[in-house]
Write an enzyme that holds these catalytic residues in place. Structure first.
Site, short mmCIF file in Angstrom:
data_model
loop_
_atom_site.label_atom_id
_atom_site.label_comp_id
_atom_site.label_asym_id
_atom_site.label_seq_id
_atom_site.Cartn_x
_atom_site.Cartn_y
_atom_site.Cartn_z
N GLU A 211 -4.89 1.97 3.05
CA GLU A 211 -4.91 0.56 3.60
C GLU A 211 -4.92 1.05 5.26
O GLU A 211 -5.56 0.54 5.95
CB GLU A 211 -3.59 -0.11 3.32
N GLU A 212 -4.23 1.99 5.53
CA GLU A 212 -4.05 2.44 7.04
C GLU A 212 -5.23 2.86 7.43
O GLU A 212 -5.51 2.99 8.91
CB GLU A 212 -2.98 3.60 7.09
N HIS B 39 0.88 -1.10 -0.02
CA HIS B 39 0.08 -0.06 -0.19
C HIS B 39 0.89 1.16 0.06
O HIS B 39 2.07 1.29 0.45
CB HIS B 39 -0.99 -0.02 1.23
N ASP C 285 3.79 -6.35 3.82
CA ASP C 285 3.41 -5.20 4.57
C ASP C 285 3.60 -5.46 6.04
O ASP C 285 2.98 -5.01 7.12
CB ASP C 285 2.14 -5.10 4.40
N ASP D 79 -0.21 4.49 1.01
CA ASP D 79 -0.36 5.39 2.08
C ASP D 79 0.34 5.24 3.45
O ASP D 79 0.93 4.23 3.51
CB ASP D 79 -1.99 5.55 2.52
N ASP E 62 6.24 1.50 6.62
CA ASP E 62 4.91 0.99 6.35
C ASP E 62 4.08 1.93 5.44
O ASP E 62 3.36 2.82 6.03
CB ASP E 62 4.22 1.00 7.89
N HIS F 134 4.18 3.84 12.55
CA HIS F 134 3.14 4.47 13.12
C HIS F 134 3.77 5.70 13.86
O HIS F 134 2.86 6.37 14.67
CB HIS F 134 1.92 4.04 13.49
#
Length: 407
Positions: free
Chosen positions: A178-179, A81, A201, A83, A144, A383
Site C-alpha cells: 500500500e505504501e 495493509h 489505516d 507493509d 501504519d 513514516h
C-alpha cells in the site's frame, strides 16, 4: 481481550515488511510474506473461515461467519495493509512502552541523543497519563498499518470466541505494498465478496475519512550538453539548471510545507543527475479533480515552454495517475459514514471527519466497486522515527470495530 491488541501489535512490528518503490513484482519485497503467513496461522487458530492466502501476490482473505438469524445482513469488510513505508527503515524495530506518560519530552535513544519533543509534537500532551508505544529513534514504528492489522485481528478473535454477539458475515483482507501505491493492484474484489468495507489505516483516534487526494506521479527528464566550462559559451546546456528552472516555474505556495487541509501541492521527491542528464520525480496532489487536472496541465505547459526555449527534446515528462478522490463514490453511500460515526460514539469517541492528505487502498477499491471509507488506528507521525501510538486508542478502535460489526 483488549490487552491482546497490544500484544499483537508488538509481535507484528518485529517483522520487517518494508515495501520498495523500485520493486517490480507484487509484493515488491518477499519479506512481506512473513507477516502474511503469520496472519494465516493466527486466523486458522482462532477459527476463521474461507481463509485464502494468495501466495503469488501476498494477499490474505478470511471470513467471520454470520451468527444465527443474521445471515441476510449485508457483508461488511475490514481491510489493512501489511507493509511499512520505504521512507525509514522497518528492520529491527525496538518498540518501547511508556506507561502513565507525564506529558514531557520523551528520550527515545539516550545514546544517540534522539528526543521526541513536545515543542515539535505538541499533540503529545493530549496523552498525559496514558500509555504510549514509541520507537528507539532508529526506525519507524510500523503503526501504519500494523496497528490496523492488530485491531482487526483482535476484533476477529473476540467475535469468533463470543458467538453470542450477533453480527452479519464479515470479511477480512490484508494487502501488501500500500505504501508504494500498489496495495489494490491484485486485490480480488470478487473473491472478497463484500457489500462495503472500511480500511483501518488512519491516524488519531476519532478521525473518519472519506475524502482523499487525487494523485499522480511525474518523472521529468532533462537533457543537456556537456562542454568544458572554459569553452562553454553558447554550447553548454546544463540539465541540472534546467531542472531548477522547471521547479522555479511551479507555484511556491503549492509546496507541501506550505499546505494543509484541502490544499493541494507539487512535491519534488527526488532529483538526480549531472550536466548531461537529470531526472526529477514528483508527486502531484489535490482533492479537487478540476484543480488536479490544472496542476498536471501546468506541468505540461512548463515542459513545453522549456522545450521551446532550449530546443525540442530538452524536457520529457511522464505523467501517470495513481488514484482518485473516493468522495465521488462514497457520496452515494453516506450510510457508511453515519454507521461509523454511531459506532465511534458508542465507544465513547467523538468522530471527526477529516480529508486524507494522501491515499488508502480504500480509494482505489471504491473505484473497483467496493465502497471503502477509512477509519482511524490511533497512530501519529507515520513514516518516521518519531512515530508513536497510544495503547488506549488502539483498544478504543477495537471497540469501534466491534460496534460496526454488530451494526
Amino acid at each position: 481481550m483488549m490487552e491482546k491488541v497490544t500484544d499483537r501489535f508488538l509481535r507484528y512490528v518485529q517483522i520487517d515488511t518494508q515495501s520498495d518503490e523500485e520493486g517490480t513484482g507484487t509484493p515488491t519485497t518477499a519479506k512481506q510474506h512473513e507477516l502474511a503467513r503469520l496472519l494465516v496461522e493466527e486466523l486458522t487458530e482462532m477459527g476463521a473461515e474461507e481463509i485464502t492466502y494468495d501466495k503469488e501476490h501476498c494477499y490474505v482473505y478470511a471470513s467471520i461467519p454470520a451468527t444465527e438469524g443474521m445471515e441476510g445482513k449485508p457483508v461488511m469488510g475490514f481491510i489493512s495493509h501489511m507493509d511499512t513505508s520505504p521512507a525509514v527503515s522497518g528492520a529491527n524495530v525496538r518498540p518501547q512502552i511508556i506507561t502513565a506518560y507525564d506529558g514531557e519530552d520523551i528520550v527515545l535513544n539516550s545514546g544517540l541523543g534522539i528526543v521526541m519533543k513536545t515543542a515539535d509534537f505538541p499533540e503529545l500532551k493530549e496523552y498525559q497519563g496514558k500509555s504510549l508505544i514509541v520507537t528507539d529513534g532508529t526506525t519507524l514504528l510500523g503503526a501504519d498499518d500494523k496497528a490496523g492489522v492488530a485491531e482487526i485481528m483482535t476484533m476477529a478473535e473476540y467475535l469468533l470466541s463470543h458467538r453470542d454477539v450477533p453480527h452479519g458475515k464479515l470479511r477480512i483482507g490484508f494487502t501488501p505494498d500500500e505504501e508504494v501505491g500498489a496495495g489494490a493492484d491484485h486485490f480480488d474484489v470478487k473473491l472478497f465478496s463484500a457489500d462495503c468495507a472500511y480500511t483501518v489505516d488512519g491516524g488519531k483516534l476519532g478521525e473518519l475519512e472519506y475524502e482523499n487526494f487525487n494523485a499522480a506521479g511525474a518523472r521529468v527528464t532533462f537533457h543537456g550538453r556537456s562542454v568544458h566550462p572554459g569553452d562553454a559559451k553558447n554550447k553548454m546546456k546544463n540539465a541540472l539548471l534546467t531542472a531548477m528552472e522547471f521547479q522555479g516555474m511551479l507555484p511556491v505556495s503549492e509546496n507541501p510545507m506550505y499546505t494543509e487541509k484541502y490544499e493541494g501541492f507539487y512535491h519534488l521527491d527526488a532529483l538526480n543527475g549531472d550536466i548531461e542528464r537529470a531526472v526529477a520525480d514528483y508527486i502531484i496532489r489535490d482533492h479537487s479533480r478540476e484543480k488536479f487536472e490544472q496542476k498536471k496541465a501546468l506541468f505540461e505547459k512548463a515542459g513545453a515552454f522549456l522545450n521551446e526555449k532550449y530546443g525540442e527534446g530538452t524536457v520529457e515528462i511522464e505523467l501517470k495517475d495513481s488514484y482518485y478522490n473516493m468522495k465521488e463514490i462514497i457520496e452515494d453511500h453516506m450510510e457508511l459514514i453515519d454507521h461509523a460515526m454511531e459506532a465511534m460514539r458508542e465507544a465513547g469517541v467523538e468522530p471527526v471527519v477529516v480529508p486524507i492528505r494522501g491515499g488508502t487502498d480504500g480509494a482505489r477499491l471504491s473505484y473497483m466497486g467496493l465502497p471503502c471509507p477509512n477509519l482511524c488506528t490511533g497512530g501519529h507521525n507515520f513514516h518516521g522515527r518519531f512515530e508513536y501510538i497510544c495503547i488506549e486508542s488502539m483498544e478504543a478502535v477495537v471497540r469501534i470495530l466491534l460496534n460496526l460489526a454488530r451494526g
